[in-house]
Design a protein around this motif. Structure first.
Motif, PDB file in Angstrom:
ATOM      1  N   HIS A 140       0.813  -1.219   0.000  1.00  0.00           N
ATOM      2  CA  HIS A 140       0.000   0.000   0.000  1.00  0.00           C
ATOM      3  C   HIS A 140       0.846   1.270   0.000  1.00  0.00           C
ATOM      4  O   HIS A 140       0.317   2.365   0.202  1.00  0.00           O
ATOM      5  CB  HIS A 140      -0.921   0.014   1.231  1.00  0.00           C
ATOM      6  N   GLU A 142       2.414   2.736  -2.489  1.00  0.00           N
ATOM      7  CA  GLU A 142       2.076   3.585  -3.629  1.00  0.00           C
ATOM      8  C   GLU A 142       0.748   4.299  -3.404  1.00  0.00           C
ATOM      9  O   GLU A 142       0.596   5.479  -3.737  1.00  0.00           O
ATOM     10  CB  GLU A 142       2.005   2.735  -4.897  1.00  0.00           C
ATOM     11  N   GLU A 143      -0.202   3.578  -2.795  1.00  0.00           N
ATOM     12  CA  GLU A 143      -1.502   4.191  -2.522  1.00  0.00           C
ATOM     13  C   GLU A 143      -1.359   5.334  -1.513  1.00  0.00           C
ATOM     14  O   GLU A 143      -1.994   6.388  -1.638  1.00  0.00           O
ATOM     15  CB  GLU A 143      -2.462   3.137  -1.963  1.00  0.00           C
ATOM     16  N   ARG A 146       0.085   8.345  -3.226  1.00  0.00           N
ATOM     17  CA  ARG A 146      -0.930   8.989  -4.054  1.00  0.00           C
ATOM     18  C   ARG A 146      -1.893   9.812  -3.189  1.00  0.00           C
ATOM     19  O   ARG A 146      -2.242  10.953  -3.524  1.00  0.00           O
ATOM     20  CB  ARG A 146      -1.707   7.937  -4.840  1.00  0.00           C
TER      21      ARG A 146
END
Length: 280
Positions: A140, A142-143, A146
């Motif tokens: 998670h 990368e999430e 973002r």
């Protein structure tokens, strides 16, 4: 013929002493010296006897004191014996308590071993969960990045909008305040053109003046202050020249008349003052 008596006694008159051996002078001196030595020894032993008598009395007093001390020690010994008996009884009691505590300790030790085994199993389980959590975090990451980028954009947009709204609100506030200034100008003109005689004129003037003061107080609450530059040097940042009036007594560029007062709001110019100045 006379006879010598070593004690200095003389025979009574009318009597005749028994004949004795006559002593020589040296024998008499020896006997006298012996008697004198005996007298000295007798005096010495008498003094010694007195000292012994005094010492005996002191020893008797000390003996009485020691008897009292012995009695006190016997009493303390009896109390100590009683305390020792009580301590012995308490020792037996606490020995029983110690045996019970030892039994409990053995039971707790057994329980601790069981808990240690359970803790090891829990530690292994925690290690498995930590590994799973680490994998989930990596999945998670990368999430999260973002979402962080979206949050940053949102905060930037929010700040821009807040600044824009603040600027717009300030501009609208200044516009409203600027629209109110002509009302104050009209009140000033009314005061300048009202007649000065008569009760009705005085009452009208007082009413207009009270209205004007109330209006000025309201504007002051919004940091609005009048600018009256009469007699000052012309400042293009604060003044607007609407004409010239010659006056040899004043330097060029001096404000000699105010056609319309200027106003500031805070540190900013709300409306420039319209003035007449001497020619440059």
């Amino acid at each position: 013929m006379s006879f010598y008596d070593p004690y200095g006694r003389r025979p009574r008159r009318g009597t005749q002493s028994e004949p004795s051996q006559v002593l020589t002078a040296s024998q008499i001196a020896k006997i006298e010296a012996a008697f004198e030595e005996l007298n000295k020894k007798a005096a010495h032993w008498e003094t010694q006897a007195k000292q012994w008598q005094t010492t005996a009395a002191e020893s008797q007093a000390v003996a009485g004191e020691w008897k009292e001390r012995v009695k006190a020690l016997e009493s303390a010994l009896a109390e100590s014996q009683a305390l020792a008996d009580e301590a012995r009884a308490n020792c037996d009691h606490w020995q029983e308590k110690a045996d019970e505590a030892q039994d409990k300790f053995i039971a707790w030790e057994t329980k601790a071993e069981e808990l240690e085994s359970t803790a090891k199993e829990a530690e292994m389980r925690v290690s498995e969960l930590e590994a799973a959590l680490l994998a989930a975090r990596e999945g998670h990451m990368e999430e999260a990045e973002r979402l962080k980028s979206i949050e940053t954009d949102f905060l930037d947009s929010k700040q821009r909008l807040e600044r824009r709204f603040a600027i717009q609100a300030e501009a609208q506030r200044k516009e409203v305040l600027r629209d109110l200034l002509p009302v104050l100008d009209n009140l000033d003109r009314a005061l300048d053109h009202l007649p000065g005689e008569g009760n009705e004129a005085q009452q009208l003037r007082q009413g207009v003046e009270l209205t004007r003061q109330s209006f000025l107080k309201m504007l002051a609450g919004h940091e609005v202050r009048p600018v009256n530059p009469l007699g000052e040097a012309f400042d293009p940042q604060l003044h607007e020249a609407v004409g010239t009036t010659p006056n040899p007594a004043l330097p060029p560029g001096t404000v000699v008349g105010v056609e319309q007062k200027g106003y500031t709001v805070g540190d900013e110019l709300l409306r420039p003052a319209r003035v007449l100045v001497t020619p440059l």
